[in-house]
Design a protein around this motif. Structure first.
Motif, short mmCIF file in Angstrom:
data_model
loop_
_atom_site.label_atom_id
_atom_site.label_comp_id
_atom_site.label_asym_id
_atom_site.label_seq_id
_atom_site.Cartn_x
_atom_site.Cartn_y
_atom_site.Cartn_z
N SER A 49 0.82 -1.21 0.00
CA SER A 49 0.00 0.00 0.00
C SER A 49 0.86 1.26 0.00
O SER A 49 0.55 2.24 -0.70
N ILE A 50 1.92 1.24 0.79
CA ILE A 50 2.80 2.41 0.86
C ILE A 50 3.44 2.67 -0.49
O ILE A 50 3.50 3.82 -0.97
N THR A 51 3.92 1.61 -1.12
CA THR A 51 4.57 1.76 -2.42
C THR A 51 3.58 2.29 -3.46
O THR A 51 3.92 3.16 -4.27
N GLN A 52 2.35 1.77 -3.43
CA GLN A 52 1.34 2.24 -4.37
C GLN A 52 1.04 3.72 -4.17
O GLN A 52 0.92 4.49 -5.14
N LYS A 53 0.96 4.13 -2.90
CA LYS A 53 0.68 5.54 -2.60
C LYS A 53 1.82 6.43 -3.10
O LYS A 53 1.58 7.48 -3.71
N VAL A 54 3.04 6.02 -2.84
CA VAL A 54 4.19 6.81 -3.28
C VAL A 54 4.25 6.87 -4.80
O VAL A 54 4.50 7.93 -5.39
N ASN A 55 4.00 5.75 -5.46
CA ASN A 55 4.00 5.74 -6.93
C ASN A 55 2.92 6.65 -7.50
O ASN A 55 3.13 7.32 -8.52
N ASP A 56 1.76 6.67 -6.84
CA ASP A 56 0.69 7.58 -7.29
C ASP A 56 1.16 9.03 -7.24
O ASP A 56 0.86 9.83 -8.14
N ILE A 57 1.88 9.36 -6.18
CA ILE A 57 2.38 10.73 -6.03
C ILE A 57 3.47 11.03 -7.06
O ILE A 57 3.48 12.09 -7.69
N LEU A 58 4.39 10.09 -7.22
CA LEU A 58 5.52 10.32 -8.13
C LEU A 58 5.04 10.53 -9.57
O LEU A 58 5.64 11.31 -10.32
N THR A 59 4.00 9.83 -9.95
CA THR A 59 3.55 9.86 -11.35
C THR A 59 2.35 10.78 -11.58
O THR A 59 1.80 10.82 -12.68
N LYS A 60 1.93 11.48 -10.54
CA LYS A 60 0.75 12.34 -10.65
C LYS A 60 1.06 13.58 -11.48
O LYS A 60 2.14 14.17 -11.38
N THR A 61 0.10 13.99 -12.28
CA THR A 61 0.26 15.18 -13.12
C THR A 61 -0.40 16.38 -12.46
O THR A 61 -1.60 16.36 -12.17
#
Length: 288
Positions: free
Chosen positions: A59-71
């Motif tokens: 879950s943490i990794t998914q959340k961080v990835n969402d932030i990193l790739t967010k436009t």
């Protein structure tokens, strides 16, 4: 190490020795050492309980990835700032340290801070950008909180447990160390990436591609609970264990004494002599 007493009482005598002969059995040195340690082991207080932090790295990794790739698209383009992350961070910090009502000149560059300039900067860092920045900050705090929890995880102290469990403790401690180090390194990386994205609000980053750490709190907890429970049972039975170890050592030393004094051969000779005497007595009785 002081040699433990192997007799049940100080009044151990020849009759006791004779009774022990049928149970006499020599032991290898490794078993003697183990039993001597067991005889000399004092009852220990229960060690402290340990609860390993449960961390959902998926879950943490998914959340961080969402932030990193967010436009996040700026609603206004300021040519002097553009897409330069350092200039964006500089402008954002400038808005924090200056007061719109009282400051009319930039303390960093000396440029005028007109109402129009404030409006431009406010539009650049609009509600969406501010909300995104808050999301990054909250996620980074969560990551760092998990990291702090892992850093508080202690290794088991073998001195708090009975020697019978020291090998198991060494294995568990090694597993804890490896898993803990891997997890902390991973969380450090997540925190660094979040800090990078915080400085580059309008620039997407690549998602994390590396595998997740092997921190399995439930497995560690199960192993710890097993050692803790067996150690407690051992402590509750320590008086009986002392007696059994003492008895086994006594049988060993009886066997050793018999061997050193050639007991078997002497016993056979005595039996032969006794049989010869009985036969002679039988013959004598027949003659008479």
């Amino acid at each position: 190490m002081t040699n433990p007493s192997v007799t049940p009482t100080a009044a151990y005598n020849k009759n006791n020795f004779r009774d022990d002969i049928e149970f006499a059995k020599e032991l290898p040195q490794s078993e003697i050492d183990r039993l001597e340690k067991e005889c000399l082991t004092d009852k220990l207080p229960n060690p402290k309980q340990i609860n390993y932090p449960i961390i959902d790295f998926t879950s943490i990794t998914q959340k961080v990835n969402d932030i990193l790739t967010k436009t996040i698209t700026p609603t206004i383009q300021l040519p002097e700032i553009g897409n330069n992350p350092e200039k964006q961070a500089f402008a954002k910090e400038g808005m924090k340290v200056h007061n719109r009502d009282t400051d009319n000149k930039c303390a960093f560059c000396g440029g005028p801070l007109t109402p129009e300039r404030w409006d431009e900067l406010s539009e650049l860092f609009n509600d969406a950008a501010s909300a995104f920045q808050k999301e990054i900050k909250t996620t980074k705090q969560n990551v760092n909180s998990h990291k702090a929890a892992l850093e508080q995880v202690e290794l088991l102290n073998p001195q708090e447990y009975y020697p019978a469990f020291h090998n198991s403790i060494m294995e568990l401690n090694q597993h804890i160390t490896n898993s803990k180090d891997s997890a902390i390194q991973y969380l450090n990386k997540l925190s660094q990436l979040l800090s990078q994205r915080e400085k580059q609000l309008f620039t997407k980053l690549d998602a994390i591609a590396c595998g997740q750490p092997s921190w399995k709190a439930d497995k560690l907890q199960q192993n710890f609970d097993d050692i803790y429970q067996r150690n407690s049972i051992y402590g509750n039975e320590i008086d009986n264990r002392h007696q059994r170890a003492q008895q086994q050592l006594r049988y060993h030393y009886v066997a050793k004494h018999l061997k050193d004094n050639d007991y078997e051969n002497k016993r056979d000779s005595n039996l032969i002599a006794k049989k010869a005497l009985e036969d002679a007595q039988t013959q004598k009785n027949k003659i008479e």
